[in-house]
Design an enzyme around this catalytic site. Structure first.
Site, PDB file in Angstrom:
ATOM      1  N   ASP A  39       0.882  -1.208   0.097  1.00 50.84           N
ATOM      2  CA  ASP A  39       0.058   0.115   0.135  1.00 50.84           C
ATOM      3  C   ASP A  39       0.809   1.277  -0.028  1.00 50.84           C
ATOM      4  OD1 ASP A  39       0.958  -0.324   2.467  1.00 50.84           O
ATOM      5  OD2 ASP A  39      -0.729   0.184   3.437  1.00 50.84           O
ATOM      6  N   HIS A 247      20.411   1.622 -20.985  1.00 56.22           N
ATOM      7  CA  HIS A 247      19.598   2.149 -19.938  1.00 56.22           C
ATOM      8  C   HIS A 247      20.040   1.503 -18.471  1.00 56.22           C
ATOM      9  CE1 HIS A 247      16.177   3.658 -22.528  1.00 56.22           C
ATOM     10  NE2 HIS A 247      17.230   4.419 -22.426  1.00 56.22           N
ATOM     11  N   ASP A 264      24.800   9.873 -17.024  1.00 55.61           N
ATOM     12  CA  ASP A 264      23.498  10.455 -17.864  1.00 55.61           C
ATOM     13  C   ASP A 264      22.637  10.894 -16.544  1.00 55.61           C
ATOM     14  OD1 ASP A 264      21.453  10.989 -19.164  1.00 55.61           O
ATOM     15  OD2 ASP A 264      21.585   9.412 -20.627  1.00 55.61           O
ATOM     16  N   ASP A 276      18.447  16.727 -19.355  1.00 59.11           N
ATOM     17  CA  ASP A 276      19.066  15.581 -19.559  1.00 59.11           C
ATOM     18  C   ASP A 276      20.412  15.621 -20.399  1.00 59.11           C
ATOM     19  OD1 ASP A 276      19.136  12.946 -20.620  1.00 59.11           O
ATOM     20  OD2 ASP A 276      17.485  12.809 -22.021  1.00 59.11           O
ATOM     21  N   HIS A 355      21.351   4.116 -31.265  1.00 58.14           N
ATOM     22  CA  HIS A 355      20.017   4.727 -30.926  1.00 58.14           C
ATOM     23  C   HIS A 355      20.064   5.956 -31.809  1.00 58.14           C
ATOM     24  CE1 HIS A 355      22.467   7.667 -28.463  1.00 58.14           C
ATOM     25  NE2 HIS A 355      23.362   6.479 -28.053  1.00 58.14           N
ATOM     26  N   HIS A 359      16.042  13.627 -28.902  1.00 57.44           N
ATOM     27  CA  HIS A 359      14.510  13.591 -28.677  1.00 57.44           C
ATOM     28  C   HIS A 359      14.002  14.942 -28.216  1.00 57.44           C
ATOM     29  CE1 HIS A 359      15.516  13.195 -24.424  1.00 57.44           C
ATOM     30  NE2 HIS A 359      16.421  12.343 -24.574  1.00 57.44           N
ATOM     31  N   HIS A 366      11.508  12.463 -22.622  1.00 60.65           N
ATOM     32  CA  HIS A 366      11.288  12.269 -24.022  1.00 60.65           C
ATOM     33  C   HIS A 366       9.735  12.950 -24.457  1.00 60.65           C
ATOM     34  CE1 HIS A 366      13.827   8.172 -23.825  1.00 60.65           C
ATOM     35  NE2 HIS A 366      14.433   9.488 -23.476  1.00 60.65           N
ATOM     36  N   GLU A 389      22.624  13.661 -28.733  1.00 60.16           N
ATOM     37  CA  GLU A 389      23.343  12.835 -27.875  1.00 60.16           C
ATOM     38  C   GLU A 389      24.080  11.511 -28.543  1.00 60.16           C
ATOM     39  OE1 GLU A 389      20.525  10.576 -25.395  1.00 60.16           O
ATOM     40  OE2 GLU A 389      19.257  11.724 -25.866  1.00 60.16           O
ATOM     41  N   TYR A 393      29.598   2.672 -28.402  1.00 59.93           N
ATOM     42  CA  TYR A 393      29.283   1.517 -27.380  1.00 59.93           C
ATOM     43  C   TYR A 393      30.156   0.522 -28.045  1.00 59.93           C
ATOM     44  CZ  TYR A 393      25.947   5.005 -26.461  1.00 59.93           C
ATOM     45  OH  TYR A 393      25.256   6.200 -26.236  1.00 59.93           O
ATOM     46  N   ARG A 417      29.048   8.640 -24.468  1.00 60.42           N
ATOM     47  CA  ARG A 417      27.888   9.328 -25.034  1.00 60.42           C
ATOM     48  C   ARG A 417      28.142  10.777 -24.412  1.00 60.42           C
ATOM     49  NH1 ARG A 417      24.063   6.355 -23.581  1.00 60.42           N
ATOM     50  NH2 ARG A 417      23.313   7.287 -21.871  1.00 60.42           N
ATOM     51  N   GLU A 419      25.834  14.470 -24.363  1.00 62.53           N
ATOM     52  CA  GLU A 419      24.274  14.648 -24.518  1.00 62.53           C
ATOM     53  C   GLU A 419      24.071  16.202 -23.910  1.00 62.53           C
ATOM     54  OE1 GLU A 419      21.554  12.428 -22.281  1.00 62.53           O
ATOM     55  OE2 GLU A 419      19.861  13.067 -23.606  1.00 62.53           O
TER      56      GLU A 419
HETATM   57  N1  GLY Z   1      18.455   9.873 -20.353  1.00 61.78           N
HETATM   58  C1  GLY Z   1      17.608   9.386 -21.363  1.00 61.78           C
HETATM   59  C2  GLY Z   1      18.098   9.770 -22.497  1.00 61.78           C
HETATM   60  O1  GLY Z   1      19.031  10.214 -22.865  1.00 61.78           O
HETATM   61  O2  GLY Z   1      17.455   9.767 -23.427  1.00 61.78           O
HETATM   62 MN    MN Z   2      18.337  12.220 -23.760  1.00 62.45          MN
HETATM   63 MN    MN Z   3      20.110  11.198 -21.231  1.00 66.95          MN
END
Ligand code: GLY
Ligand code: MN
Ligand code: MN
Length: 445
Positions: A39, A247, A264, A276, A355, A359, A366, A389, A393, A417, A419
């Site tokens: 709960d 992720h 990240d 982000d 990827h 976004h 997102h 970004e 990898y 990465r 970003e």
């Molecule tokens: N942190 C999620 C992304 O970079 O899309």
């Molecule tokens: Mn992102």
């Molecule tokens: Mn990110």
């Protein structure tokens, strides 16, 4: 209790929405509490569309918006159904605005206790030629909306009058959210400022032998102490090969000598605007030759992609700018082989860069908004905000495409990465997250 909001900005947004939906009534539900376990609930997170148009940060509420072509001139245009004041419930879970607060502070012309929704909704939807609702997203309210709509269809058939149609209102709301107002950009600059400072502190604190979780604690401690609500998404603090898991959120491993660290992380403000940001740097302060080659390549790709952010461009052009630099560099390093254009067309680089390059960013990390309409890519306009970004990898998790070389052992376990959050301006772009350093020299030492 929530701080007193300036609800004029939400009123203006409702007006803009209804100006394009003259003959429609819109049913807009707030979010519900989500169970964590047993709960215990997760901390409340408002529905972004509801918050954008109403500014109310309470669970379970339902707004009904009515266009000017519906009902009489004196009929209310903005009705809120809210949890009523209740001393016992408020002692357990915090104060509510109640129906009076909904009218006084949030601009509702009429407010009802939530328990009256089932009996009142039909009346408020009458006179509308169209009913706007986001089907499939609000399981608590959807059965009621469908029942009321079905009743109206039956009445329409019996009397031979026109029947209302049901339509997905989210495309109109999301088109608005895609283009940020000056006040929204100001909030995103603030989320970026706090998040950049957290990244800078984290990089300076990192030492061989620390746990990834200690860096997570430092980042998120900074977010909260700077007044942000919470991390915008689970922070990724990924040493070495963990960075190749896009992720990765375990954040449990020790930081090893010779590895890179990918972070990240970004914060979400009290009104949900997000940052982000990703940065990658050597844990011991010194890039190896391979790490430096790849870092410089990703940085060049990111700079080229950011240069492509300008009015009239598109997120596809931004992505292609990054991919072309990456493919050229990987060919030079011998990590790809063959014809450049053939690799670009067949996505022969996808085991190294699986990827997209970005976004939309806003109230959702997102964020909403169409990136294309059929074959047509959405043209970038001032006020749109996107992440840029690119990454690389090098791990053996994904199959190597036919014709491409296997990844030699000494390249494996490197994940990079970079970003940033970038707003489109009238003349080009503004990097909201420029205060988080990324030059090679700044990453070492
Ligand atoms: N942190 C999620 C992304 O970079 O899309
Ligand atoms: Mn992102
Ligand atoms: Mn990110």
């Amino acid at each position: 209790m929530n701080s007193r909001p300036d609800h004029s900005v939400h009123a203006q947004r409702r007006q803009r929405l209804l100006a394009s939906l003259e003959d429609a009534a819109v049913v807009l539900p707030a979010a519900h509490l989500v169970t964590h376990h047993a709960d215990v609930h997760h901390r409340f997170r408002q529905d972004s569309d509801f918050f954008y148009l109403c500014g109310l940060d309470e669970a379970n509420a339902v707004a009904v918006l009515r266009g000017h072509g519906t009902g009489g001139a004196r009929d209310p245009r903005f009705v809120l159904f809210v949890e009523p004041r209740d001393p016992t419930a408020e002692v357990w879970n915090g104060q509510r605005w109640g129906t009076e607060g909904a009218m006084e502070h949030f601009g509702a012309e009429v407010a009802h206790p939530l328990g009256e929704l089932a009996e009142q909704l039909d009346g408020y939807l009458q006179g509308a030629q169209r009913i706007g609702f986001r089907v499939g997203h609000h399981p608590h309210v959807e059965p009621l909306v469908l029942r009321v709509w079905a009743q109206q269809l039956e009445r329409g058939q019996r009397r031979g009058g026109p029947s209302a149609s049901l339509f997905d209102v989210s495309a109109s709301i999301h088109a608005m959210r895609l283009r940020k107002e000056p006040g929204e950009l100001e909030r995103m600059r603030k989320a970026a400022r706090i998040s950049c400072a957290a990244h800078e502190q984290a990089r300076q604190a990192v030492r061989v032998g620390m746990g990834e979780y200690q860096i997570e604690a430092l980042l998120e401690g900074h977010f909260r102490s700077a007044g942000a609500r919470q991390p915008a998404y689970p922070s990724i603090v990924a040493g070495g090969d963990n960075a190749c898991i896009l992720h990765y959120t375990n954040n449990q491993d020790p930081l090893r000598d010779g590895d890179l660290l990918l972070i990240d992380a970004g914060c979400s403000l009290t009104d949900y605007y997000n940052a982000d940001i990703t940065r990658t740097f050597p844990i011991n302060g010194q890039f190896s030759g391979e790490q430096r080659d790849l870092y410089e390549l990703v940085l060049t790709a990111q700079r080229q992609a950011i240069a492509a952010v300008q009015p009239g461009s598109s997120s596809a052009k931004v992505h292609n700018a990054a991919v072309e630099v990456l493919v050229d560099g990987l060919l030079e390093l011998g990590l790809l082989q063959g014809n450049r254009d053939a690799i670009l067309t067949s996505h022969g680089y996808r085991h190294l860069y699986p990827h997209r390059t970005g976004h939309w960013l806003g109230l959702d990390v997102h964020d909403v908004g169409a990136s294309r309409l059929g074959d047509h890519h959405t043209a970038l306009e001032p006020g749109m905000v996107l992440t840029v970004e690119p990454g690389l990898y090098l791990s053996n998790r994904l199959p190597v495409p036919e014709g491409q070389p296997p990844i030699p052992d000494h390249w494996q376990g490197i994940g990079i990465r970079i970003e940033d959050d970038v707003a489109v301006t009238a003349t080009g772009h503004e990097v909201l997250t420029a205060a988080a350093l990324k030059d090679v020299g700044d990453m070492e030492g």
